[in-house]
Design a protein around this motif. Sequence first.
Motif, PDB file in Angstrom:
ATOM      1  N   VAL A  91      -3.488   4.365  -1.358  1.00 36.13           N
ATOM      2  CA  VAL A  91      -4.357   4.660  -0.219  1.00 36.13           C
ATOM      3  C   VAL A  91      -4.455   6.181  -0.112  1.00 36.13           C
ATOM      4  O   VAL A  91      -3.471   6.855   0.170  1.00 36.13           O
ATOM      5  CB  VAL A  91      -3.806   4.063   1.084  1.00 36.13           C
ATOM      6  CG1 VAL A  91      -4.722   4.422   2.263  1.00 36.13           C
ATOM      7  CG2 VAL A  91      -3.671   2.547   0.963  1.00 36.13           C
ATOM      8  N   ILE A 146       0.649   5.335   0.577  1.00 34.78           N
ATOM      9  CA  ILE A 146      -0.163   6.452   1.047  1.00 34.78           C
ATOM     10  C   ILE A 146       0.141   7.685   0.216  1.00 34.78           C
ATOM     11  O   ILE A 146       1.307   8.017  -0.009  1.00 34.78           O
ATOM     12  CB  ILE A 146       0.111   6.726   2.532  1.00 34.78           C
ATOM     13  CG1 ILE A 146      -0.301   5.509   3.369  1.00 34.78           C
ATOM     14  CG2 ILE A 146      -0.626   7.965   3.006  1.00 34.78           C
ATOM     15  CD1 ILE A 146       0.036   5.634   4.832  1.00 34.78           C
ATOM     16  N   GLU A 154      -8.839   6.476   2.973  1.00 31.93           N
ATOM     17  CA  GLU A 154      -8.707   6.335   4.420  1.00 31.93           C
ATOM     18  C   GLU A 154      -9.460   7.494   5.064  1.00 31.93           C
ATOM     19  O   GLU A 154      -9.004   8.634   5.050  1.00 31.93           O
ATOM     20  CB  GLU A 154      -7.225   6.354   4.820  1.00 31.93           C
ATOM     21  CG  GLU A 154      -6.957   6.196   6.305  1.00 31.93           C
ATOM     22  CD  GLU A 154      -7.213   4.778   6.800  1.00 31.93           C
ATOM     23  OE1 GLU A 154      -7.340   4.616   8.031  1.00 31.93           O
ATOM     24  OE2 GLU A 154      -7.288   3.854   5.976  1.00 31.93           O
ATOM     25  N   THR A 170      -1.569  -0.936  -4.048  1.00 33.99           N
ATOM     26  CA  THR A 170      -2.817  -0.217  -3.815  1.00 33.99           C
ATOM     27  C   THR A 170      -2.549   1.211  -3.358  1.00 33.99           C
ATOM     28  O   THR A 170      -1.918   1.417  -2.318  1.00 33.99           O
ATOM     29  CB  THR A 170      -3.665  -0.925  -2.742  1.00 33.99           C
ATOM     30  OG1 THR A 170      -3.957  -2.247  -3.172  1.00 33.99           O
ATOM     31  CG2 THR A 170      -4.961  -0.173  -2.483  1.00 33.99           C
ATOM     32  N   ARG A 211      -8.135   2.910  -2.435  1.00 38.08           N
ATOM     33  CA  ARG A 211      -9.137   3.050  -1.387  1.00 38.08           C
ATOM     34  C   ARG A 211      -8.847   4.319  -0.604  1.00 38.08           C
ATOM     35  O   ARG A 211      -7.710   4.797  -0.551  1.00 38.08           O
ATOM     36  CB  ARG A 211      -9.152   1.838  -0.452  1.00 38.08           C
ATOM     37  CG  ARG A 211      -7.879   1.661   0.378  1.00 38.08           C
ATOM     38  CD  ARG A 211      -8.035   0.507   1.362  1.00 38.08           C
ATOM     39  NE  ARG A 211      -6.819   0.305   2.152  1.00 38.08           N
ATOM     40  CZ  ARG A 211      -6.523   0.989   3.239  1.00 38.08           C
ATOM     41  NH1 ARG A 211      -7.341   1.935   3.673  1.00 38.08           N
ATOM     42  NH2 ARG A 211      -5.412   0.744   3.910  1.00 38.08           N
ATOM     43  N   GLU A 234       0.842  -1.185   0.000  1.00 43.74           N
ATOM     44  CA  GLU A 234       0.000   0.000   0.000  1.00 43.74           C
ATOM     45  C   GLU A 234       0.880   1.237   0.000  1.00 43.74           C
ATOM     46  O   GLU A 234       1.907   1.273   0.679  1.00 43.74           O
ATOM     47  CB  GLU A 234      -0.917   0.020   1.233  1.00 43.74           C
ATOM     48  CG  GLU A 234      -1.954  -1.081   1.235  1.00 43.74           C
ATOM     49  CD  GLU A 234      -2.913  -0.958   2.409  1.00 43.74           C
ATOM     50  OE1 GLU A 234      -2.536  -0.313   3.408  1.00 43.74           O
ATOM     51  OE2 GLU A 234      -4.030  -1.489   2.324  1.00 43.74           O
ATOM     52  N   ARG A 291      -1.184   1.786   8.459  1.00 43.29           N
ATOM     53  CA  ARG A 291      -1.948   3.022   8.438  1.00 43.29           C
ATOM     54  C   ARG A 291      -1.245   4.110   9.246  1.00 43.29           C
ATOM     55  O   ARG A 291      -0.787   3.877  10.350  1.00 43.29           O
ATOM     56  CB  ARG A 291      -3.351   2.781   8.989  1.00 43.29           C
ATOM     57  CG  ARG A 291      -4.163   1.831   8.117  1.00 43.29           C
ATOM     58  CD  ARG A 291      -5.551   1.660   8.662  1.00 43.29           C
ATOM     59  NE  ARG A 291      -6.309   0.735   7.808  1.00 43.29           N
ATOM     60  CZ  ARG A 291      -7.562   0.411   8.035  1.00 43.29           C
ATOM     61  NH1 ARG A 291      -8.210   0.912   9.065  1.00 43.29           N
ATOM     62  NH2 ARG A 291      -8.192  -0.435   7.227  1.00 43.29           N
TER      63      ARG A 291
END
Length: 333
Positions: free
Chosen positions: A71, A50, A292, A69, A290, A48, A90
Amino acid sequence: MSGDGNFTKQCNARIAELTGSDVALLTHSCTAALEMAAILCDLKPGDEVIMPSFTFVSTANAVALRGATPVFVDIDPRHFRGPLCRLPRRHGPLERNRAGAWPEGRRGCSASPGLDLQGAPGRQPRRHGRLSFHETKNIISGEGGALTVNVQDLTERAEIIREKGTNRSRFLRGQVNKYTWVDIGSSFLPGELVEAFLFAQLEQEKLIRETRLSLFDRYAAAFADLEQRERVALPWYSGEVTGNGHMFYLMMRDIDDRDALIAHLREAGIIAPFHYVPLHSAPGGRRFGRAEGDLAVTDSTYARLIRLPLYVTLGDEIGRVIDVTSAWLGANS
């Protein structure tokens, strides 16, 4: 006429000097530099990355192309962009300040639309950064970009990725007696005609930056009273940041207010667009990434931001932009 000729080498050296990087490698676009960086990061399915939702699609595409992915996270209310970074779990929102400027100590790693090309001596370098020289940026070549590298063991692989996965650079330096396919890569090199144009821009980098900053400051002074009256909000800045005058924007009250001013300026022959559509709300963003959280600040910023014309040859025309804009804001307060 092809890549890695004399002008390309001169541009590489100058960009490395200006950014304080060990190596700079010109590419045909910042998109290409991002895709190279994703390969250098060894991104793979399950990873992932960010990033702010309020960024150009190339930032997310580079990640999605490796099977990782994106984020999407929210932004600080004072800022409207954030840097790209890879984190394993996260984390909270990432920050970046106004109008193409970086907080002190954080300059030089971004898919920035208008990155300040001044170096950052004495600061810890990032592993690699990406620059854009698209025609909408400060230093331009029509299309173009660069990857900067600050870690020695990544330099050789970056060269290989950039040259279709071959060790051609080592061959040209006499380090191997023939070049061959050794890794994944693609044709990321720009041609010499483009780099001849870019080198002339780099020679005028200081003049370009100072001219844009003077235009930015003129806008800021002209609309300061309207900000005090809370009619609009201006780009945030403080003594901790340095700008490069990439853009000047107004934050309107809401999307209707923004669209009405855009339409009024268009009727006056002034092009003043809104900015990126947030990636988390785009079909591709929902398919490949996706969000957050609810990204409320991003959505609000998108709905209210309008960019005023800002380019080196704007000259005295800035006065007309200010007059037309100020008159409408005053009449629609």
